[in-house]
Design a protein around this motif. Sequence first.
Motif, mmCIF file in Angstrom:
data_model
loop_
_atom_site.group_PDB
_atom_site.id
_atom_site.type_symbol
_atom_site.label_atom_id
_atom_site.label_comp_id
_atom_site.label_asym_id
_atom_site.label_seq_id
_atom_site.Cartn_x
_atom_site.Cartn_y
_atom_site.Cartn_z
ATOM 1 N N LYS A 1 -60.785 92.100 86.448
ATOM 2 C CA LYS A 1 -59.536 92.835 86.244
ATOM 3 C C LYS A 1 -58.388 92.168 87.001
ATOM 4 C CE LYS A 1 -61.958 97.206 85.793
ATOM 5 N NZ LYS A 1 -62.257 98.488 86.457
ATOM 6 N N THR A 2 -58.634 91.796 88.244
ATOM 7 C CA THR A 2 -57.587 91.211 89.082
ATOM 8 C C THR A 2 -58.079 89.906 89.699
ATOM 9 O OG1 THR A 2 -58.304 92.305 91.109
ATOM 10 C CG2 THR A 2 -56.758 93.524 89.691
ATOM 11 N N LEU A 3 -57.152 89.164 90.291
ATOM 12 C CA LEU A 3 -57.494 87.888 90.932
ATOM 13 C C LEU A 3 -58.455 88.070 92.103
ATOM 14 C CD1 LEU A 3 -54.076 86.037 90.952
ATOM 15 C CD2 LEU A 3 -56.131 85.399 89.709
ATOM 16 N N ARG A 4 -58.405 89.213 92.701
ATOM 17 C CA ARG A 4 -59.334 89.488 93.790
ATOM 18 C C ARG A 4 -60.692 89.757 93.165
ATOM 19 N NH1 ARG A 4 -60.056 94.120 97.692
ATOM 20 N NH2 ARG A 4 -60.860 93.055 99.512
ATOM 21 N N ARG A 5 -61.562 88.797 93.209
ATOM 22 C CA ARG A 5 -62.842 88.884 92.494
ATOM 23 C C ARG A 5 -63.766 89.937 93.084
ATOM 24 N NH1 ARG A 5 -64.022 82.878 90.340
ATOM 25 N NH2 ARG A 5 -61.869 82.252 90.155
ATOM 26 N N SER B 1 -70.649 99.119 91.993
ATOM 27 C CA SER B 1 -70.828 100.358 91.232
ATOM 28 C C SER B 1 -72.305 100.669 91.054
ATOM 29 C CB SER B 1 -70.152 100.234 89.865
ATOM 30 O OG SER B 1 -70.862 99.335 89.047
ATOM 31 N N THR B 2 -72.597 101.795 90.449
ATOM 32 C CA THR B 2 -73.990 102.193 90.231
ATOM 33 C C THR B 2 -74.717 101.263 89.269
ATOM 34 O OG1 THR B 2 -73.269 103.711 88.506
ATOM 35 C CG2 THR B 2 -73.563 104.635 90.717
ATOM 36 N N THR B 3 -73.970 100.501 88.455
ATOM 37 C CA THR B 3 -74.603 99.560 87.528
ATOM 38 C C THR B 3 -74.997 98.258 88.215
ATOM 39 O OG1 THR B 3 -72.478 98.578 86.882
ATOM 40 C CG2 THR B 3 -73.289 100.449 85.567
ATOM 41 N N GLY B 4 -74.580 98.085 89.461
ATOM 42 C CA GLY B 4 -74.894 96.869 90.193
ATOM 43 C C GLY B 4 -73.839 95.791 90.061
ATOM 44 N N HIS B 5 -72.770 96.082 89.320
ATOM 45 C CA HIS B 5 -71.667 95.138 89.160
ATOM 46 C C HIS B 5 -70.481 95.563 90.009
ATOM 47 C CE1 HIS B 5 -73.380 92.819 85.889
ATOM 48 N NE2 HIS B 5 -73.726 93.942 85.277
ATOM 49 N N SER B 6 -69.620 94.619 90.309
ATOM 50 C CA SER B 6 -68.381 94.916 91.006
ATOM 51 C C SER B 6 -67.484 95.755 90.103
ATOM 52 C CB SER B 6 -67.670 93.602 91.353
ATOM 53 O OG SER B 6 -66.336 93.837 91.718
ATOM 54 N N THR B 7 -66.747 96.671 90.687
ATOM 55 C CA THR B 7 -65.813 97.479 89.903
ATOM 56 C C THR B 7 -64.664 96.631 89.369
ATOM 57 O OG1 THR B 7 -64.675 98.088 91.948
ATOM 58 C CG2 THR B 7 -66.319 99.643 91.098
ATOM 59 N N ASN B 8 -64.526 95.415 89.856
ATOM 60 C CA ASN B 8 -63.491 94.501 89.381
ATOM 61 C C ASN B 8 -63.986 93.639 88.208
ATOM 62 O OD1 ASN B 8 -60.923 93.311 89.429
ATOM 63 N ND2 ASN B 8 -61.569 91.718 90.835
ATOM 64 N N VAL C 1 -64.506 78.774 87.818
ATOM 65 C CA VAL C 1 -63.733 79.125 86.621
ATOM 66 C C VAL C 1 -64.015 80.575 86.242
ATOM 67 C CG1 VAL C 1 -63.398 78.635 84.164
ATOM 68 C CG2 VAL C 1 -63.670 76.758 85.793
ATOM 69 N N ALA C 2 -62.937 81.310 86.043
ATOM 70 C CA ALA C 2 -63.038 82.720 85.641
ATOM 71 C C ALA C 2 -61.775 83.094 84.885
ATOM 72 C CB ALA C 2 -63.211 83.618 86.860
ATOM 73 N N CYS C 3 -61.854 84.213 84.158
ATOM 74 C CA CYS C 3 -60.687 84.765 83.476
ATOM 75 C C CYS C 3 -60.294 86.074 84.149
ATOM 76 C CB CYS C 3 -60.976 85.009 81.997
ATOM 77 S SG CYS C 3 -60.998 83.506 81.011
ATOM 78 N N PHE C 4 -59.009 86.398 84.041
ATOM 79 C CA PHE C 4 -58.461 87.585 84.690
ATOM 80 C C PHE C 4 -57.556 88.336 83.728
ATOM 81 C CE2 PHE C 4 -59.334 84.354 87.789
ATOM 82 C CZ PHE C 4 -60.090 85.036 88.719
ATOM 83 N N CYS C 5 -57.603 89.655 83.855
ATOM 84 C CA CYS C 5 -56.726 90.501 83.030
ATOM 85 C C CYS C 5 -55.333 90.579 83.621
ATOM 86 C CB CYS C 5 -57.301 91.918 82.933
ATOM 87 S SG CYS C 5 -58.933 91.994 82.195
ATOM 88 N N GLU C 6 -55.232 90.376 84.909
ATOM 89 C CA GLU C 6 -53.951 90.533 85.602
ATOM 90 C C GLU C 6 -53.766 89.404 86.607
ATOM 91 O OE1 GLU C 6 -53.202 93.284 89.248
ATOM 92 O OE2 GLU C 6 -52.832 94.454 87.447
#
Length: 145
Positions: free
Chosen positions: A100-104, A109-116, A137-142
């Motif tokens: 979602k943001t540049l801050r990776r 979360s409960t799914t085991g993934h970052s909320t970002n 390398v990554a993509c960002f929404c913001e």
Amino acid sequence: INAEYMGGTLQNFARKHHLSVDTVSFNFIIMRDDLMKIRQPQDGVMVHGLYMEGARWNPHQQIISEYSGKELYCEMPVIWFKPEVNRTVYENCYRCPVYKTLRRAGTLSTTGHSTNYVIDVNLPSDKPDSHWIARSVACFCEVIL
């Protein structure tokens, strides 16, 4: 975009076609057309506004490439997140994480993934995953430009 929206898109497709949601996943089609010429598909979503860090999209070869070093972020073309049944994952693709943001970082979360974290997008590449992972390398929404 967020992970919940993507999950909902897959669920809607599965219900519409009377499929088990476990058999459905996204194929990622990079659109060549100008944004104004693209029509909303019957299934899936068109995503516009992602930015890539650490590499760039090469529109001529239709693959990710080394970035020039002069730009921090490369705007990605529109990507069609197209739901498909029993989709084949191609070998010559980099599983590019989308945040979602540049801050990776985010909270776990409960799914085991970052909320970002949103999703991995398979992008055509002529190099192995390890090449792009080493470059973070990554993509960002913001992004803040």
